[in-house]
Design an enzyme around this catalytic site. Structure first.
Site, PDB file in Angstrom:
ATOM      1  N   LYS A 213       0.836  -1.199   0.000  1.00 29.87           N
ATOM      2  CA  LYS A 213       0.000   0.000   0.000  1.00 29.87           C
ATOM      3  C   LYS A 213       0.883   1.266   0.000  1.00 29.87           C
ATOM      4  O   LYS A 213       2.097   1.185   0.221  1.00 29.87           O
ATOM      5  CB  LYS A 213      -0.936  -0.044   1.218  1.00 29.87           C
ATOM      6  CG  LYS A 213      -1.947  -1.211   1.161  1.00 29.87           C
ATOM      7  CD  LYS A 213      -2.887  -1.175   2.358  1.00 29.87           C
ATOM      8  CE  LYS A 213      -3.919  -2.292   2.270  1.00 29.87           C
ATOM      9  NZ  LYS A 213      -4.900  -2.217   3.388  1.00 29.87           N
TER      10      LYS A 213
ATOM     11  N   TYR B  36     -12.305  -1.707  -3.748  1.00 28.71           N
ATOM     12  CA  TYR B  36     -12.802  -1.887  -2.384  1.00 28.71           C
ATOM     13  C   TYR B  36     -14.328  -1.774  -2.309  1.00 28.71           C
ATOM     14  O   TYR B  36     -14.864  -1.473  -1.240  1.00 28.71           O
ATOM     15  CB  TYR B  36     -12.140  -0.884  -1.447  1.00 28.71           C
ATOM     16  CG  TYR B  36     -10.742  -1.295  -1.013  1.00 28.71           C
ATOM     17  CD1 TYR B  36     -10.536  -2.430  -0.218  1.00 28.71           C
ATOM     18  CD2 TYR B  36      -9.625  -0.557  -1.384  1.00 28.71           C
ATOM     19  CE1 TYR B  36      -9.269  -2.804   0.189  1.00 28.71           C
ATOM     20  CE2 TYR B  36      -8.347  -0.943  -0.981  1.00 28.71           C
ATOM     21  CZ  TYR B  36      -8.181  -2.068  -0.194  1.00 28.71           C
ATOM     22  OH  TYR B  36      -6.920  -2.443   0.212  1.00 28.71           O
TER      23      TYR B  36
ATOM     24  N   ASN C 274      -1.971  -0.225   7.121  1.00 27.80           N
ATOM     25  CA  ASN C 274      -1.435  -1.529   7.539  1.00 27.80           C
ATOM     26  C   ASN C 274      -0.551  -2.169   6.460  1.00 27.80           C
ATOM     27  O   ASN C 274      -0.365  -3.371   6.426  1.00 27.80           O
ATOM     28  CB  ASN C 274      -2.576  -2.452   7.978  1.00 27.80           C
ATOM     29  CG  ASN C 274      -3.601  -2.638   6.880  1.00 27.80           C
ATOM     30  OD1 ASN C 274      -3.398  -2.220   5.743  1.00 27.80           O
ATOM     31  ND2 ASN C 274      -4.699  -3.297   7.199  1.00 27.80           N
TER      32      ASN C 274
ATOM     33  N   HIS D 292      -1.921  -5.582   1.397  1.00 32.28           N
ATOM     34  CA  HIS D 292      -3.226  -6.195   1.116  1.00 32.28           C
ATOM     35  C   HIS D 292      -3.009  -7.626   0.660  1.00 32.28           C
ATOM     36  O   HIS D 292      -2.014  -7.935   0.001  1.00 32.28           O
ATOM     37  CB  HIS D 292      -3.938  -5.419  -0.006  1.00 32.28           C
ATOM     38  CG  HIS D 292      -5.145  -6.151  -0.539  1.00 32.28           C
ATOM     39  ND1 HIS D 292      -6.378  -6.056   0.057  1.00 32.28           N
ATOM     40  CD2 HIS D 292      -5.289  -7.032  -1.575  1.00 32.28           C
ATOM     41  CE1 HIS D 292      -7.233  -6.838  -0.606  1.00 32.28           C
ATOM     42  NE2 HIS D 292      -6.595  -7.440  -1.598  1.00 32.28           N
TER      43      HIS D 292
ATOM     44  N   GLU E 180      -9.391 -10.293  -7.964  1.00 34.75           N
ATOM     45  CA  GLU E 180      -8.434  -9.219  -7.673  1.00 34.75           C
ATOM     46  C   GLU E 180      -7.193  -9.311  -8.565  1.00 34.75           C
ATOM     47  O   GLU E 180      -6.667  -8.279  -8.987  1.00 34.75           O
ATOM     48  CB  GLU E 180      -8.047  -9.251  -6.192  1.00 34.75           C
ATOM     49  CG  GLU E 180      -9.202  -8.820  -5.291  1.00 34.75           C
ATOM     50  CD  GLU E 180      -8.852  -8.789  -3.814  1.00 34.75           C
ATOM     51  OE1 GLU E 180      -9.708  -8.339  -3.038  1.00 34.75           O
ATOM     52  OE2 GLU E 180      -7.737  -9.209  -3.429  1.00 34.75           O
TER      53      GLU E 180
HETATM   54  P1  IDP Z   1      -8.042  -6.973   5.234  1.00 33.41           P
HETATM   55  O1  IDP Z   1      -7.197  -5.995   4.432  1.00 33.41           O
HETATM   56  O2  IDP Z   1      -7.279  -7.549   6.395  1.00 33.41           O
HETATM   57  O3  IDP Z   1      -8.682  -8.028   4.363  1.00 33.41           O
HETATM   58  P2  IDP Z   1     -10.637  -5.671   5.332  1.00 33.41           P
HETATM   59  O4  IDP Z   1     -11.626  -5.822   6.442  1.00 33.41           O
HETATM   60  O5  IDP Z   1     -10.927  -6.334   4.031  1.00 33.41           O
HETATM   61  O6  IDP Z   1      -9.212  -6.124   5.912  1.00 33.41           O
HETATM   62  O7  IDP Z   1     -10.459  -4.115   5.106  1.00 33.41           O
HETATM   63  C1  IDP Z   1      -9.783  -3.617   3.972  1.00 33.41           C
HETATM   64  C2  IDP Z   1      -8.865  -2.496   4.413  1.00 33.41           C
HETATM   65  O8  IDP Z   1      -9.646  -1.411   4.932  1.00 33.41           O
HETATM   66  C3  IDP Z   1      -7.919  -2.854   5.578  1.00 33.41           C
HETATM   67  O9  IDP Z   1      -6.750  -3.518   5.140  1.00 33.41           O
HETATM   68  C4  IDP Z   1      -7.613  -1.478   6.141  1.00 33.41           C
HETATM   69  O10 IDP Z   1      -6.655  -0.767   5.342  1.00 33.41           O
HETATM   70  C5  IDP Z   1      -8.962  -0.786   6.009  1.00 33.41           C
HETATM   71  N1  IDP Z   1      -9.795  -0.950   7.215  1.00 33.41           N
HETATM   72  C6  IDP Z   1     -10.473  -2.061   7.611  1.00 33.41           C
HETATM   73  N2  IDP Z   1     -11.134  -1.859   8.760  1.00 33.41           N
HETATM   74  C7  IDP Z   1     -10.879  -0.572   9.104  1.00 33.41           C
HETATM   75  C8  IDP Z   1     -11.280   0.244  10.212  1.00 33.41           C
HETATM   76  O11 IDP Z   1     -12.020  -0.179  11.123  1.00 33.41           O
HETATM   77  N3  IDP Z   1     -10.813   1.533  10.217  1.00 33.41           N
HETATM   78  C9  IDP Z   1     -10.001   2.044   9.231  1.00 33.41           C
HETATM   79  N4  IDP Z   1      -9.615   1.295   8.189  1.00 33.41           N
HETATM   80  C10 IDP Z   1     -10.028   0.014   8.120  1.00 33.41           C
HETATM   81 MG    MG Z   2     -10.128  -7.813   2.848  1.00 33.66          MG
END
Ligand code: IDP
Ligand code: MG
Length: 141
Positions: free
Chosen positions: A9, A49, A112, A115, A126
């Site tokens: 990212k 997304y 984080n 992805h 994807e």
């Molecule tokens: P993942 O990337 O671990 O699969 P997902 O729930 O699919 O997690 O969420 C996609 C992305 O959205 C996450 O990697 C993160 O960057 C962001 N995200 C998810 N939940 C939150 C949140 O509660 N607050 C802010 N950003 C979030």
């Molecule tokens: Mg996800």
């Protein structure tokens, strides 16, 4: 033996973590079958997304994902979908296991660093979001 999609990212690229992340992929005996550097448009990020559309973090996530270049990777190898998710760690870096990429380098639940696709169906969709078939190395090369 399905391929999965990995992304470094914008926070990871900005902080020059691409080499460290690829090193972890190699050490885990996962295989790079495709790789590009690009910057997502707002439209692309919204589509990528779209499963999160309407959630409180969606607009901020789109903004973040378009804030700078990303590296998209086709990752193959045995059990690649699950094993790349394991290497990344939980979504929230504070809750991710020690020695995972997100635990080591993530700075917030949004920022984080990486992805990874979460199932065979999403991996297929994807990967093809970014790569045509002829841009992906076939297995066995
Ligand atoms: P993942 O990337 O671990 O699969 P997902 O729930 O699919 O997690 O969420 C996609 C992305 O959205 C996450 O990697 C993160 O960057 C962001 N995200 C998810 N939940 C939150 C949140 O509660 N607050 C802010 N950003 C979030
Ligand atoms: Mg996800």
């Amino acid at each position: 033996m399905a391929n999965t999609l990995g992304i470094v990212k914008p926070d990871g690229v900005r902080r020059k973590l691409v080499g460290k992340i690829i090193s972890r992929i190699e050490k885990a005996d996962l295989v790079l079958r495709g790789m590009k550097v690009l910057k997502l448009s707002k439209d692309q990020a919204q589509k990528f997304y779209s499963v999160h559309e309407g959630k409180p973090f969606y607009n901020s996530l789109v903004e973040f994902m378009t804030s700078g270049p990303i590296v998209v990777m086709v990752i193959g190898g045995h059990d690649s979908i699950r094993r790349w998710r394991d290497l990344m760690g939980a979504t929230d870096p504070a809750k991710a296991k020690y020695n995972t990429i997100r635990r080591e380098y993530g700075t917030s639940v949004e920022k984080n660093v990486v992805h990874g696709s979460d199932s065979e169906a999403t991996a297929k969709a994807e990967v093809s979001f970014f790569f045509s078939d002829d841009e992906i190395l076939p297995k066995g090369i």
